[in-house]
Enzyme design. Structure first.
Site, PDB file in Angstrom:
ATOM      1  N   LYS A   1       0.828  -1.215   0.000  1.00 50.62           N
ATOM      2  CA  LYS A   1       0.000   0.000   0.000  1.00 50.62           C
ATOM      3  C   LYS A   1       0.863   1.267   0.000  1.00 50.62           C
ATOM      4  O   LYS A   1       0.573   2.205  -0.734  1.00 50.62           O
ATOM      5  CB  LYS A   1      -0.944   0.022   1.218  1.00 50.62           C
ATOM      6  CG  LYS A   1      -1.927  -1.132   1.259  1.00 50.62           C
ATOM      7  CD  LYS A   1      -2.937  -0.979   2.390  1.00 50.62           C
ATOM      8  CE  LYS A   1      -2.314  -1.006   3.770  1.00 50.62           C
ATOM      9  NZ  LYS A   1      -1.823  -2.332   4.203  1.00 50.62           N
TER      10      LYS A   1
ATOM     11  N   ARG B   1      -9.809   0.526   8.883  1.00 51.64           N
ATOM     12  CA  ARG B   1      -9.374  -0.826   9.203  1.00 51.64           C
ATOM     13  C   ARG B   1     -10.413  -1.596  10.003  1.00 51.64           C
ATOM     14  O   ARG B   1     -10.182  -2.762  10.340  1.00 51.64           O
ATOM     15  CB  ARG B   1      -8.089  -0.750  10.038  1.00 51.64           C
ATOM     16  CG  ARG B   1      -6.820  -1.102   9.273  1.00 51.64           C
ATOM     17  CD  ARG B   1      -5.663  -0.831  10.216  1.00 51.64           C
ATOM     18  NE  ARG B   1      -4.482  -1.572   9.934  1.00 51.64           N
ATOM     19  CZ  ARG B   1      -3.425  -1.085   9.284  1.00 51.64           C
ATOM     20  NH1 ARG B   1      -3.442   0.117   8.772  1.00 51.64           N
ATOM     21  NH2 ARG B   1      -2.352  -1.810   9.145  1.00 51.64           N
TER      22      ARG B   1
ATOM     23  N   ARG C   1      11.582  -5.932   4.917  1.00 51.95           N
ATOM     24  CA  ARG C   1      11.485  -4.498   5.174  1.00 51.95           C
ATOM     25  C   ARG C   1      12.054  -4.167   6.556  1.00 51.95           C
ATOM     26  O   ARG C   1      12.688  -3.134   6.745  1.00 51.95           O
ATOM     27  CB  ARG C   1      10.010  -4.074   5.079  1.00 51.95           C
ATOM     28  CG  ARG C   1       9.770  -2.596   5.280  1.00 51.95           C
ATOM     29  CD  ARG C   1       8.358  -2.203   4.895  1.00 51.95           C
ATOM     30  NE  ARG C   1       7.405  -2.441   5.968  1.00 51.95           N
ATOM     31  CZ  ARG C   1       6.080  -2.270   5.846  1.00 51.95           C
ATOM     32  NH1 ARG C   1       5.559  -1.888   4.700  1.00 51.95           N
ATOM     33  NH2 ARG C   1       5.284  -2.496   6.864  1.00 51.95           N
TER      34      ARG C   1
ATOM     35  N   ARG D   1      11.458  -0.043  11.517  1.00 44.98           N
ATOM     36  CA  ARG D   1      10.150  -0.223  12.159  1.00 44.98           C
ATOM     37  C   ARG D   1      10.188  -1.447  13.046  1.00 44.98           C
ATOM     38  O   ARG D   1      10.398  -2.561  12.576  1.00 44.98           O
ATOM     39  CB  ARG D   1       9.054  -0.393  11.086  1.00 44.98           C
ATOM     40  CG  ARG D   1       8.507   0.926  10.612  1.00 44.98           C
ATOM     41  CD  ARG D   1       7.436   0.729   9.591  1.00 44.98           C
ATOM     42  NE  ARG D   1       6.316  -0.080  10.078  1.00 44.98           N
ATOM     43  CZ  ARG D   1       5.173  -0.208   9.417  1.00 44.98           C
ATOM     44  NH1 ARG D   1       4.999   0.397   8.262  1.00 44.98           N
ATOM     45  NH2 ARG D   1       4.206  -0.949   9.922  1.00 44.98           N
TER      46      ARG D   1
ATOM     47  N   ARG E   1      -0.279  -8.976  13.397  1.00 40.26           N
ATOM     48  CA  ARG E   1      -0.881  -7.948  12.530  1.00 40.26           C
ATOM     49  C   ARG E   1      -1.736  -8.592  11.443  1.00 40.26           C
ATOM     50  O   ARG E   1      -2.822  -8.101  11.123  1.00 40.26           O
ATOM     51  CB  ARG E   1       0.218  -7.075  11.901  1.00 40.26           C
ATOM     52  CG  ARG E   1       0.740  -6.044  12.892  1.00 40.26           C
ATOM     53  CD  ARG E   1       2.148  -5.612  12.577  1.00 40.26           C
ATOM     54  NE  ARG E   1       2.273  -4.982  11.277  1.00 40.26           N
ATOM     55  CZ  ARG E   1       3.435  -4.874  10.622  1.00 40.26           C
ATOM     56  NH1 ARG E   1       4.544  -5.360  11.153  1.00 40.26           N
ATOM     57  NH2 ARG E   1       3.471  -4.267   9.462  1.00 40.26           N
TER      58      ARG E   1
HETATM   59  P1  ADP Z   1       1.050  -2.136   7.938  1.00 35.56           P
HETATM   60  O1  ADP Z   1      -0.028  -1.989   6.906  1.00 35.56           O
HETATM   61  O2  ADP Z   1       2.357  -2.559   7.359  1.00 35.56           O
HETATM   62  O3  ADP Z   1       0.652  -2.940   9.146  1.00 35.56           O
HETATM   63  P2  ADP Z   1       0.713   0.607   8.884  1.00 35.56           P
HETATM   64  O4  ADP Z   1       1.834   1.547   8.789  1.00 35.56           O
HETATM   65  O5  ADP Z   1      -0.489   0.860   8.050  1.00 35.56           O
HETATM   66  O6  ADP Z   1       1.426  -0.756   8.519  1.00 35.56           O
HETATM   67  O7  ADP Z   1       0.223   0.440  10.400  1.00 35.56           O
HETATM   68  C1  ADP Z   1       1.098   0.127  11.450  1.00 35.56           C
HETATM   69  C2  ADP Z   1       0.323  -0.066  12.753  1.00 35.56           C
HETATM   70  O8  ADP Z   1      -0.389   1.154  13.077  1.00 35.56           O
HETATM   71  C3  ADP Z   1      -0.785  -1.143  12.694  1.00 35.56           C
HETATM   72  O9  ADP Z   1      -0.286  -2.430  12.975  1.00 35.56           O
HETATM   73  C4  ADP Z   1      -1.744  -0.627  13.798  1.00 35.56           C
HETATM   74  O10 ADP Z   1      -1.283  -0.935  15.085  1.00 35.56           O
HETATM   75  C5  ADP Z   1      -1.667   0.886  13.648  1.00 35.56           C
HETATM   76  N1  ADP Z   1      -2.724   1.412  12.740  1.00 35.56           N
HETATM   77  C6  ADP Z   1      -2.531   1.985  11.512  1.00 35.56           C
HETATM   78  N2  ADP Z   1      -3.700   2.355  10.973  1.00 35.56           N
HETATM   79  C7  ADP Z   1      -4.670   1.996  11.852  1.00 35.56           C
HETATM   80  C8  ADP Z   1      -6.097   2.094  11.865  1.00 35.56           C
HETATM   81  N3  ADP Z   1      -6.776   2.624  10.835  1.00 35.56           N
HETATM   82  N4  ADP Z   1      -6.765   1.611  12.943  1.00 35.56           N
HETATM   83  C9  ADP Z   1      -6.114   1.080  13.976  1.00 35.56           C
HETATM   84  N5  ADP Z   1      -4.783   0.945  14.034  1.00 35.56           N
HETATM   85  C10 ADP Z   1      -4.057   1.401  12.994  1.00 35.56           C
END
Ligand code: ADP
Length: 193
Positions: A14, A89, A128, A134, A146
């Site tokens: 994404k 999400r 990554r 991260r 996750r």
């Molecule tokens: P990835 O898609 O690789 O898991 P993101 O950078 O989108 O990485 O998100 C990292 C973390 O941030 C998620 O595992 C979650 O804990 C939190 N997070 C991100 N977006 C949301 C959301 N819309 N609702 C709840 N938690 C979120």
């Protein structure tokens, strides 16, 4: 206005594809992951709270991310459209987003959902993790958590938009340019270009 959701499990690409899409279509990128990481870097109270969830691979509470998105929408009144990345999400987030956009007399036009196999996701994320800094990417237990959160709470968000016939599935494996071309085809079709 043209508002797009780029959807898919962690590691589906994404972030990479968002960068290309926003530059081609002139959209404002709203990534809740990036917004949360910048709160953590700034050591804000919101960041400190969010970190407890993110380090365990759990979702941050809905009200926290919805509040963040609401402020980001208000902060960009001139945007030609938004690309939502990593949001919504949960179904509650999807409903809240619909309400926020309705207040601005707009809505979601298209959800592009990236399909990637689970083993490919884990291997991409571990890779990554070697360079991204991260902490949630260099621990396989957190990565699996996750992905489990994605299946438990997030995949249903696609069903929510399917009811309104707004979802297009796109294969998220192949070269970055091939995937980008497939995504652009759907955007162009939807936006009538
Ligand atoms: P990835 O898609 O690789 O898991 P993101 O950078 O989108 O990485 O998100 C990292 C973390 O941030 C998620 O595992 C979650 O804990 C939190 N997070 C991100 N977006 C949301 C959301 N819309 N609702 C709840 N938690 C979120």
């Amino acid at each position: 206005m043209f508002n797009l959701i780029l959807f898919g499990p962690p590691g589906s690409g994404k972030g990479t594809q968002s960068e290309k899409l926003i530059s081609k279509y002139g959209l404002k990128h709203l990534s809740t992951g990036d917004l949360l990481r910048s709160e953590i870097a700034g050591q804000t109270p919101l960041g400190l709270e969010a970190r407890n969830f993110m380090d365990k691979g759990q979702l941050v509470p809905d009200e926290v991310v919805i509040g963040m998105i609401s402020s980001a929408l208000d902060a960009n009144p001139e945007a030609a459209g938004f690309l939502f990345d990593g949001f919504p999400r949960t179904e509650a987030q999807a409903e809240a987003l619909d309400k926020l956009l309705k207040l601005k007399k707009t809505g979601i036009h298209l959800m592009l959902a990236l399909d990637v196999s689970e083993e490919e996701l884990v291997s991409r994320l571990l890779n990554r993790g070697k360079t991204s800094g991260r902490s949630d990417d260099n621990n396989e237990t957190v990565i699996r958590a996750r992905i489990a959160e994605y299946h438990k709470k997030t995949s249903a968000v696609a069903d929510y938009y399917k009811k309104f016939d707004k979802v297009k599935q796109v294969k998220g494996e192949g070269s970055i340019d091939e995937i980008f071309a497939a995504l652009c085809k759907e955007v162009d079709r939807k936006s009538g270009k």
